[in-house]
Design an enzyme around this catalytic site. Structure first.
Site, short mmCIF file in Angstrom:
data_model
loop_
_atom_site.label_atom_id
_atom_site.label_comp_id
_atom_site.label_asym_id
_atom_site.label_seq_id
_atom_site.Cartn_x
_atom_site.Cartn_y
_atom_site.Cartn_z
N GLY A 45 -2.28 38.46 6.99
CA GLY A 45 -1.28 38.86 7.97
C GLY A 45 -1.77 40.07 8.73
O GLY A 45 -2.60 40.84 8.23
N GLN A 50 -0.99 47.56 13.85
CA GLN A 50 -2.24 47.78 13.13
C GLN A 50 -3.46 47.70 14.04
O GLN A 50 -4.55 48.14 13.66
CB GLN A 50 -2.40 46.76 12.00
N CYS A 107 -3.05 46.17 2.00
CA CYS A 107 -2.83 46.26 3.45
C CYS A 107 -4.16 46.59 4.12
O CYS A 107 -4.91 47.44 3.63
CB CYS A 107 -1.80 47.36 3.73
N LEU A 108 -4.45 45.92 5.23
CA LEU A 108 -5.71 46.17 5.93
C LEU A 108 -5.80 47.60 6.46
O LEU A 108 -6.89 48.12 6.63
CB LEU A 108 -5.89 45.17 7.08
N HIS A 149 6.24 41.83 4.48
CA HIS A 149 5.23 42.91 4.59
C HIS A 149 4.90 43.17 6.06
O HIS A 149 4.87 44.34 6.49
CB HIS A 149 3.97 42.49 3.81
N GLU A 150 4.65 42.10 6.83
CA GLU A 150 4.30 42.28 8.25
C GLU A 150 5.50 42.75 9.06
O GLU A 150 5.36 43.56 9.99
CB GLU A 150 3.73 40.97 8.82
N HIS A 153 5.84 46.37 9.08
CA HIS A 153 4.93 47.05 10.02
C HIS A 153 5.59 47.26 11.38
O HIS A 153 5.43 48.33 11.98
CB HIS A 153 3.64 46.26 10.21
#
Length: 199
Positions: A45, A50, A107-108, A149-150, A153
């Site tokens: 994701g 991000q 998380c990236l 999760h996304e 963000h």
């Protein structure tokens, strides 16, 4: 085009993103770039904040969760994830339900850290897809968790915000190091405390 992923500590990650209009300039290209960037970083994701865009857009491709090693039983939480690739524009989680369950999230924007986060297993979400069709859908299991999760963000929330005060204190030094670029991420990142030489 593969874009740098902004790291923990970047102000954009703590900011509530803006809704966009159908004629948003460069949206198709942005979505294409987001998928390229996500795949390069081996993510499932990626949200627009991000990659330094404060807009309410995120993408998911949960297919890796559907992969089963030889001799292993399929994970029931991964049901229906084979080919689960979607774009969410101006999403609204209408409802979350069920008994909260723990899963180690990463998380990236926060490489090399995974922690257990409690989330509800079922969601109902409304959103526009890439072709601006309005949809209302329900998801559960890993699909729901990736979307939650996304979605966090685009609301300026990171998975670390869900952790206990004690866990946050234990991670504080690692998180500060990430913001300084003192982490070996296997993909391009943009670090808030490095003015030049971001990878």
């Amino acid at each position: 085009m593969i874009l740098p992923i902004v790291a923990y500590g970047s102000p954009i990650l703590k900011k509530e993103a803006e809704e966009i209009e159908q004629n948003h300039e460069g949206l198709a290209q942005l979505i294409e770039n987001m998928f390229e960037t996500m795949y390069e970083a081996s993510g499932v994701g990626l949200a627009a904040p991000q990659i330094n865009q404060s807009i309410r857009v995120f993408i998911v491709d949960a297919s890796p969760f559907a992969e089963v090693e030889e001799g292993e039983e399929p994970d029931p939480m991964a049901a229906g994830l084979d080919g689960f690739k979607k774009v969410f524009i101006n999403p609204i989680i209408e409802e979350e339900s069920g008994e909260e369950w723990a899963f180690a999230e990463g998380c990236l924007s926060i490489p090399k850290i995974r922690e257990e986060v409690m989330r509800k297993p079922k969601i109902k979400i409304s959103y526009y897809d890439q072709d601006w069709n309005y949809l209302e859908e329900e998801y559960e299991g890993y699909a729901a968790r990736i979307i939650q999760h996304e979605y966090d963000h685009v609301d300026g929330i990171l998975f670390t915000d869900h952790l206990s005060p004690l866990k946050k204190r234990m991670l504080k030094k690692k998180l500060i190091n990430i913001s300084k670029g003192e982490v070996d991420a296997p993909y391009r990142m943009k670090f808030p405390q490095i003015k030049k030489g971001n990878r």
